[in-house]
Write an enzyme that holds these catalytic residues in place. Structure first.
Site, PDB file in Angstrom:
ATOM      1  CG  HIS A   1      -7.100  -8.407   4.163  1.00 21.58           C
ATOM      2  ND1 HIS A   1      -8.426  -8.686   4.386  1.00 21.58           N
ATOM      3  CD2 HIS A   1      -6.946  -7.109   4.518  1.00 21.58           C
ATOM      4  CE1 HIS A   1      -9.042  -7.594   4.845  1.00 21.58           C
ATOM      5  NE2 HIS A   1      -8.157  -6.631   4.938  1.00 21.58           N
TER       6      HIS A   1
ATOM      7  CD  GLU B   1      -2.767  -0.926   2.557  1.00 23.72           C
ATOM      8  OE1 GLU B   1      -3.826  -0.335   2.376  1.00 23.72           O
ATOM      9  OE2 GLU B   1      -2.404  -1.363   3.659  1.00 23.72           O
TER      10      GLU B   1
ATOM     11  CE  LYS C   1      -2.061   0.473   6.905  1.00 22.75           C
ATOM     12  NZ  LYS C   1      -3.055   0.197   5.854  1.00 22.75           N
TER      13      LYS C   1
ATOM     14  CG  ASP D   1      -4.839  -3.441   9.436  1.00 21.34           C
ATOM     15  OD1 ASP D   1      -6.059  -3.410   9.706  1.00 21.34           O
ATOM     16  OD2 ASP D   1      -4.329  -2.792   8.494  1.00 21.34           O
TER      17      ASP D   1
HETATM   18  C1  BG6 Z   1      -8.193  -3.097   5.619  1.00 24.27           C
HETATM   19  C2  BG6 Z   1      -7.089  -2.670   6.542  1.00 24.27           C
HETATM   20  O1  BG6 Z   1      -8.773  -4.279   6.071  1.00 24.27           O
HETATM   21  O2  BG6 Z   1      -7.669  -3.290   4.323  1.00 24.27           O
HETATM   22  C3  BG6 Z   1      -6.439  -1.406   6.037  1.00 24.27           C
HETATM   23  O3  BG6 Z   1      -7.612  -2.450   7.843  1.00 24.27           O
HETATM   24  C4  BG6 Z   1      -5.993  -1.572   4.600  1.00 24.27           C
HETATM   25  O4  BG6 Z   1      -5.326  -1.050   6.850  1.00 24.27           O
HETATM   26  C5  BG6 Z   1      -7.122  -2.118   3.740  1.00 24.27           C
HETATM   27  O5  BG6 Z   1      -5.575  -0.308   4.117  1.00 24.27           O
HETATM   28  C6  BG6 Z   1      -6.638  -2.466   2.355  1.00 24.27           C
HETATM   29  O6  BG6 Z   1      -7.736  -2.775   1.526  1.00 24.27           O
HETATM   30  P1  BG6 Z   1      -7.682  -2.581  -0.043  1.00 24.27           P
HETATM   31  O7  BG6 Z   1      -8.974  -3.142  -0.529  1.00 24.27           O
HETATM   32  O8  BG6 Z   1      -7.518  -1.115  -0.293  1.00 24.27           O
HETATM   33  O9  BG6 Z   1      -6.488  -3.363  -0.508  1.00 24.27           O
END
Ligand code: BG6
Length: 474
Positions: free
Chosen positions: A232, A208, A321, A227
């Site tokens: 994920h 990210e 991040k 997180d």
């Molecule tokens: C969320 C996290 O679940 O997913 C965030 O809490 C993160 O920290 C986000 O930024 C990322 O999601 P995506 O769909 O933008 O990849």
């Protein structure tokens, strides 16, 4: 290619936390897009509930702002109602009861802090708002560790059956993530090679560019492992590593995912990083107002799935991040051919199946060919490119956001893309063990400059295995 919109049955969706960030950024825009696509039936209604002293007009204005100007929006807004309500007390509950009709399907979306799951679940029941067909949707974070996740599961189980509970991991709603299952189990080509004999290793990267703006409190208590990895990345790993389920059905798919999590060995190697200032951006410590914070904003680790299919195959996971690009990719890196008939000058060439989740959803299969033209047998790796936007044309633009699909799945009563209670607990058990390990060591995360590719330790981890990370920017 034409996408098919199958209208769902009339429903009533009650959103607790209706004025919050998630409701405004994701849930309301997702509902609007499904409405615009013709998927919401005439009788569908959305009731917002929150502590804020708003009225229905106020919430509709908030929704309009969140969605932005659009034709037909008034019609959508006319389906929204709002009730001021105390999640931990009794105020507002009879008003909510009055606002509710007699829909075919009622779902409650708990878009609130997990500490409110139990009081809300109790009150929904106590006020006679739920029956056996009612569904509850809960957001992450689903706990902060195994103990808290168990407590949440128990609190929900006291009021609802497991088949009424929809635990969201929005990564499972992403189009390419589902495509992963289509590619694996809809083709003959890959499955015979999908094992330790032919796969050298697998890389899962979720990078990210964002920092933690606006969520410092939550994030500083969570960190990247809780997180992102616990949910994920773990879900992506499951879909890559699982055995073929007998059917594409909730029970079958979730059973296979659970087996993967339970087969995970403790991480062999784990690197934690925290972004420092860089590229004009502040350091994490400044962003959260605590220069001494030891929370990680980056994790890289080497995992192994201890079963026959995968023994000895590393799964490298990496997320962070403030990295150089926003890019999520799963790369299945196949082994070298056992013998090169072209001699050592031809170099090493590997097939890689790279599945890009975002941006530019698609897949690339790298194959080795002869470099065109004279000059001997020179080999070259080229991608067979299946970027959806190019291959599917306008149909690719119609790809729904993860929340659109997931909310409609709740209404349809399909739990395939939601996490089961035992799955979440198993994921926490694995994550907890790793966290305990580093807490015992007491080491601070390694700093990396904002806008870079993460800490050097992540590269050292790969170098030790004589491998390289793929470029974050792809
Ligand atoms: C969320 C996290 O679940 O997913 C965030 O809490 C993160 O920290 C986000 O930024 C990322 O999601 P995506 O769909 O933008 O990849």
């Amino acid at each position: 290619m034409v996408s098919r919109v199958i209208p769902v049955d009339p429903f009533e969706l009650v959103i607790f936390g209706a004025t919050g960030d998630l409701a405004r950024k994701k849930i309301l825009p997702a509902l609007w897009r499904r409405f615009r696509a013709g998927q919401m039936p005439e009788a569908a209604r959305v009731i917002g509930a929150a502590r804020s002293e708003l009225d229905t007009d106020g919430w509709r204005r908030m929704a309009a702002e969140a969605i932005g100007p659009a034709q037909g929006l008034e019609d959508f807004l006319s389906r929204l109602d709002y009730v001021t309500l105390d999640a931990t007390g009794d105020d507002g509950w009879s008003a909510l009861r009055q606002a509710c009709g007699t829909p075919a399907i009622r779902a409650f979306y708990f878009s609130v802090a997990p500490s409110l799951f139990a009081p809300l679940a109790e009150r929904v029941r106590a006020h006679g708002l739920a029956d056996a067909g009612t569904r509850v949707v809960v957001e992450k974070p689903f706990g902060n560790d195994l103990a808290s996740a168990r407590a949440l599961n128990a609190a929900l189980a006291a009021q609802f059956a497991e088949d009424q509970i929809y635990r969201i991991d929005h990564y499972l709603g992403k189009e390419t993530v589902q495509n992963l299952m289509a590619v694996r189990f809809g083709n003959m080509l890959f499955e015979p090679l999908w094992n330790a004999q032919y796969v050298d290793h697998i890389q899962i990267t979720v990078a990210e560019t964002l920092g933690v703006a606006g969520r410092a409190d939550y994030y500083d208590r969570a960190g990247a492992m809780r997180d992102m990895v616990q949910n994920h990345l773990m879900q992506l790993l499951c879909l890559i590593a699982m055995e073929p389920p007998a059917r594409f059905e909730p029970g079958a798919v979730r059973d296979e995912k659970l087996k993967v999590i339970r087969a995970l060995e403790p991480p062999r190697w784990l690197v934690r990083g925290q972004y420092a200032s860089g590229a004009g951006m502040d350091a994490y410590g400044t962003d959260v107002g605590d220069a001494a914070s030891a929370t990680e904003t980056f994790v890289a680790l080497r995992a192994e799935v201890g079963n026959w299919r995968w023994v000895g195959t590393p799964f490298y996971l990496r997320t962070g991040k403030r990295l150089s690009a926003r890019s999520s990719e799963i790369a299945v890196v196949f082994k070298d051919t056992p013998h090169s008939i072209f001699g050592i000058d031809a170099g090493a060439h590997r097939n890689i199946l790279a599945i890009q989740l975002q941006p530019n959803e698609g897949m690339k299969l790298w194959v080795t060919i002869k470099e065109p033209g004279p000059g001997g047998m020179r080999l070259l790796d080229v991608p067979l490119d299946m970027t959806f936007a190019e291959t599917l044309g306008p149909a690719a633009e119609a790809i729904p956001d993860a929340y659109e699909r997931l909310i409609m799945d709740v209404i349809r009563g399909n739990q395939t893309l939601f996490m089961r209670g035992d799955e979440v607990e198993a994921a926490w058990a694995w994550t907890d063990a790793a966290i305990t390990e580093w807490e015992r060591g007491g080491e601070r995360p390694e700093l990396y400059p904002a806008g870079g590719d993460g800490p050097r330790g992540a590269e050292r981890m790969m170098a030790r295995d004589q491998r390289l990370w793929r470029d974050i920017a792809g």
